[in-house]
Write an enzyme that holds these catalytic residues in place. Structure first.
Site, PDB file in Angstrom:
ATOM      1  N   LYS A 132      -1.794   8.009  12.658  1.00 31.81           N
ATOM      2  CA  LYS A 132      -3.243   7.631  12.808  1.00 31.81           C
ATOM      3  C   LYS A 132      -3.984   9.058  13.085  1.00 31.81           C
ATOM      4  O   LYS A 132      -5.279   8.794  12.812  1.00 31.81           O
ATOM      5  CB  LYS A 132      -3.388   6.697  13.961  1.00 31.81           C
ATOM      6  CG  LYS A 132      -2.585   5.503  13.824  1.00 31.81           C
ATOM      7  CD  LYS A 132      -3.327   4.664  12.671  1.00 31.81           C
ATOM      8  CE  LYS A 132      -2.824   3.433  12.413  1.00 31.81           C
ATOM      9  NZ  LYS A 132      -3.437   2.730  11.546  1.00 31.81           N
TER      10      LYS A 132
ATOM     11  N   SER B 262      -6.761   4.691  15.021  1.00 27.35           N
ATOM     12  CA  SER B 262      -6.325   3.906  16.281  1.00 27.35           C
ATOM     13  C   SER B 262      -6.695   4.914  17.478  1.00 27.35           C
ATOM     14  O   SER B 262      -6.845   6.351  17.328  1.00 27.35           O
ATOM     15  CB  SER B 262      -4.754   3.739  16.215  1.00 27.35           C
ATOM     16  OG  SER B 262      -4.392   3.634  17.671  1.00 27.35           O
TER      17      SER B 262
ATOM     18  N   TYR C 185       3.804   6.316  14.748  1.00 25.26           N
ATOM     19  CA  TYR C 185       2.802   5.800  14.633  1.00 25.26           C
ATOM     20  C   TYR C 185       1.484   6.906  14.939  1.00 25.26           C
ATOM     21  O   TYR C 185       0.294   6.751  14.370  1.00 25.26           O
ATOM     22  CB  TYR C 185       2.394   4.626  15.710  1.00 25.26           C
ATOM     23  CG  TYR C 185       1.301   3.772  15.506  1.00 25.26           C
ATOM     24  CD1 TYR C 185       1.183   2.779  14.566  1.00 25.26           C
ATOM     25  CD2 TYR C 185       0.421   3.925  16.324  1.00 25.26           C
ATOM     26  CE1 TYR C 185       0.178   1.778  14.437  1.00 25.26           C
ATOM     27  CE2 TYR C 185      -0.871   2.879  16.383  1.00 25.26           C
ATOM     28  CZ  TYR C 185      -0.921   1.787  15.265  1.00 25.26           C
ATOM     29  OH  TYR C 185      -2.140   1.147  15.225  1.00 25.26           O
TER      30      TYR C 185
ATOM     31  N   VAL D 210       0.828  -1.169  -0.057  1.00 25.30           N
ATOM     32  CA  VAL D 210       0.138   0.032  -0.066  1.00 25.30           C
ATOM     33  C   VAL D 210       0.914   1.240  -0.065  1.00 25.30           C
ATOM     34  O   VAL D 210       0.237   2.447   0.094  1.00 25.30           O
ATOM     35  CB  VAL D 210      -1.020   0.085   1.301  1.00 25.30           C
ATOM     36  CG1 VAL D 210      -1.876  -0.930   1.084  1.00 25.30           C
ATOM     37  CG2 VAL D 210      -0.396   0.147   2.549  1.00 25.30           C
TER      38      VAL D 210
HETATM   39  P1  NAP Z   1      -1.063  -7.283  11.783  1.00 27.20           P
HETATM   40  O1  NAP Z   1      -1.891  -8.545  12.447  1.00 27.20           O
HETATM   41  O2  NAP Z   1       0.394  -6.972  11.714  1.00 27.20           O
HETATM   42  O3  NAP Z   1      -1.820  -7.066  10.166  1.00 27.20           O
HETATM   43  C1  NAP Z   1      -1.212  -6.119   9.374  1.00 27.20           C
HETATM   44  C2  NAP Z   1      -1.421  -6.808   7.883  1.00 27.20           C
HETATM   45  O4  NAP Z   1      -0.842  -5.777   7.073  1.00 27.20           O
HETATM   46  C3  NAP Z   1      -0.363  -7.912   7.803  1.00 27.20           C
HETATM   47  O5  NAP Z   1      -0.717  -9.057   7.246  1.00 27.20           O
HETATM   48  C4  NAP Z   1       0.842  -7.323   7.137  1.00 27.20           C
HETATM   49  O6  NAP Z   1       1.826  -7.943   6.656  1.00 27.20           O
HETATM   50  C5  NAP Z   1       0.104  -6.172   6.285  1.00 27.20           C
HETATM   51  N1  NAP Z   1       0.864  -5.240   5.778  1.00 27.20           N
HETATM   52  C6  NAP Z   1       2.075  -4.723   6.438  1.00 27.20           C
HETATM   53  N2  NAP Z   1       2.627  -3.667   5.594  1.00 27.20           N
HETATM   54  C7  NAP Z   1       1.730  -3.665   4.218  1.00 27.20           C
HETATM   55  C8  NAP Z   1       1.938  -3.016   3.119  1.00 27.20           C
HETATM   56  N3  NAP Z   1       2.904  -2.047   2.976  1.00 27.20           N
HETATM   57  N4  NAP Z   1       1.048  -3.227   2.369  1.00 27.20           N
HETATM   58  C9  NAP Z   1       0.181  -4.175   2.359  1.00 27.20           C
HETATM   59  N5  NAP Z   1       0.184  -4.883   3.562  1.00 27.20           N
HETATM   60  C10 NAP Z   1       1.014  -4.454   4.502  1.00 27.20           C
HETATM   61  O7  NAP Z   1      -1.828  -5.740  12.339  1.00 27.20           O
HETATM   62  P2  NAP Z   1      -3.357  -5.566  12.833  1.00 27.20           P
HETATM   63  O8  NAP Z   1      -3.348  -5.349  14.369  1.00 27.20           O
HETATM   64  O9  NAP Z   1      -4.375  -6.463  12.513  1.00 27.20           O
HETATM   65  O10 NAP Z   1      -3.667  -3.980  12.263  1.00 27.20           O
HETATM   66  C11 NAP Z   1      -4.347  -3.814  11.335  1.00 27.20           C
HETATM   67  C12 NAP Z   1      -4.747  -2.242  11.253  1.00 27.20           C
HETATM   68  O11 NAP Z   1      -5.492  -2.073  12.625  1.00 27.20           O
HETATM   69  C13 NAP Z   1      -3.384  -1.426  11.396  1.00 27.20           C
HETATM   70  O12 NAP Z   1      -3.669  -0.253  10.469  1.00 27.20           O
HETATM   71  C14 NAP Z   1      -3.379  -1.184  12.751  1.00 27.20           C
HETATM   72  O13 NAP Z   1      -2.360   0.211  12.791  1.00 27.20           O
HETATM   73  C15 NAP Z   1      -4.526  -0.901  13.208  1.00 27.20           C
HETATM   74  N6  NAP Z   1      -4.896  -1.034  14.588  1.00 27.20           N
HETATM   75  C16 NAP Z   1      -4.561  -2.216  15.460  1.00 27.20           C
HETATM   76  C17 NAP Z   1      -4.691  -1.981  16.738  1.00 27.20           C
HETATM   77  C18 NAP Z   1      -4.312  -3.267  17.437  1.00 27.20           C
HETATM   78  O14 NAP Z   1      -4.043  -3.193  18.734  1.00 27.20           O
HETATM   79  N7  NAP Z   1      -3.690  -4.402  16.867  1.00 27.20           N
HETATM   80  C19 NAP Z   1      -5.178  -0.894  17.269  1.00 27.20           C
HETATM   81  C20 NAP Z   1      -5.284   0.056  16.604  1.00 27.20           C
HETATM   82  C21 NAP Z   1      -5.111   0.229  15.127  1.00 27.20           C
HETATM   83  P3  NAP Z   1       3.052  -8.609   7.023  1.00 27.20           P
HETATM   84  O15 NAP Z   1       2.666  -9.437   8.390  1.00 27.20           O
HETATM   85  O16 NAP Z   1       3.918  -9.382   6.177  1.00 27.20           O
HETATM   86  O17 NAP Z   1       4.045  -7.236   7.775  1.00 27.20           O
END
Ligand code: NAP
Length: 243
Positions: A152, A135, A148, A56
């Site tokens: 956000k 977030s 980060y 992305v």
């Molecule tokens: P995750 O489990 O790490 O999943 C993120 C996915 O995005 C992974 O498959 C990752 O691939 C992929 N990715 C990373 N860089 C990318 C790129 N340049 N292009 C396309 N895909 C890419 O994280 P998550 O916790 O589900 O997070 C999803 C979203 O929610 C994020 O935007 C995060 O900031 C937001 N969020 C999460 C939390 C939380 O507590 N988990 C809280 C607030 C917001 P790789 O694994 O290969 O890197």
């Protein structure tokens, strides 16, 4: 079925929150493009689900991703800009490299995805929905997460401004602001007992959320149930930001 015959793209769909959103959309009748930088262990067993590789941080790859969805399924109704990376570091120690990488994925990526989807929707007269992952850290601070948090917060304002630009076309744009959710991204920090204690102490409901909590919010924003909702940030955070 709340998304019968809808076509959706979810970025970052190989893991965590993105995977939960994409799976719920398929279960609700949508045709879904699971987009991610890596396919990982993704196994898709529905004719309504395909994988597309996409980084992305490249606008060209996002333009190509939209084309893939339209070539395969005919149009695009729902774009979920979910892909993101975690990034630790305070203002004194964040390097140029970390700052730039975090912005490229978490903020540039959301902009490229929203713009490409909005152009495709407008061109075809589709009154679609664009949903982006912010977030709690887009609104409140946490020491040691400056890049980060900046990305956000950027997603929040991109959503406010973009929603105004797109409202005349009937295209809605909203954000979801999760609290701490158990995924690969948070595995290491939540594996630290002191950090986990800090998180539960600051979460009024007293526990860490799960990906499906966010998927249900995305389903609401993607469906007609939210037809009068645009330019908002939906907090799904166990009460973190209510304090
Ligand atoms: P995750 O489990 O790490 O999943 C993120 C996915 O995005 C992974 O498959 C990752 O691939 C992929 N990715 C990373 N860089 C990318 C790129 N340049 N292009 C396309 N895909 C890419 O994280 P998550 O916790 O589900 O997070 C999803 C979203 O929610 C994020 O935007 C995060 O900031 C937001 N969020 C999460 C939390 C939380 O507590 N988990 C809280 C607030 C917001 P790789 O694994 O290969 O890197």
């Amino acid at each position: 079925m709340k998304l019968q015959d809808k076509v959706a793209i979810v970025t970052g769909a190989a893991s965590g929150i993105g995977l939960a959103i994409a799976n719920l959309f398929v279960a609700e009748g949508a045709q879904v493009v699971y987009a991610d930088i890596n396919e990982g262990g993704l196994k898709l067993d529905s004719a309504r689900a395909i994988f597309a590789k996409c980084d992305v941080s490249s606008s060209l790859e996002l333009d190509a991703l939209i084309k893939t969805a339209i070539d395969k399924f005919g149009h695009l109704d729902i774009m979920v800009n979910n892909a993101g990376i975690g990034s630790l570091g305070g203002i004194l120690d964040t390097t140029d490299e970390v700052w730039e990488k975090t912005l490229r994925v978490n903020l540039f990526g959301v902009f490229y995805g929203a713009r490409a989807a909005a152009r495709a929707m407008k061109e075809r007269g589709v009154k679609g929905e664009i949903i982006s992952l912010s977030s709690i850290l887009g609104t409140v601070g946490l020491p040691g997460a400056v890049a980060y948090s900046a990305t956000k917060g950027g997603v929040v304002q991109l959503t406010h401004a973009g929603a105004l630009d797109l409202a005349p076309y009937g295209i809605r744009m909203n954000a979801i602001a999760p609290g701490f959710i158990a995924t690969n991204m948070t595995k290491d920090v939540l594996g630290n007992p002191d950090f986990q204690k800090m998180v539960t102490a600051n979460t009024p409901l007293g526990y860490v959320g799960e990906p499906n909590d966010i998927a249900q919010a995305a389903l609401y924003l993607a469906s007609d149930a939210s037809k009068y909702v645009t330019g908002t940030v939906l907090y799904v955070d166990g009460g973190w930001t209510a304090r």
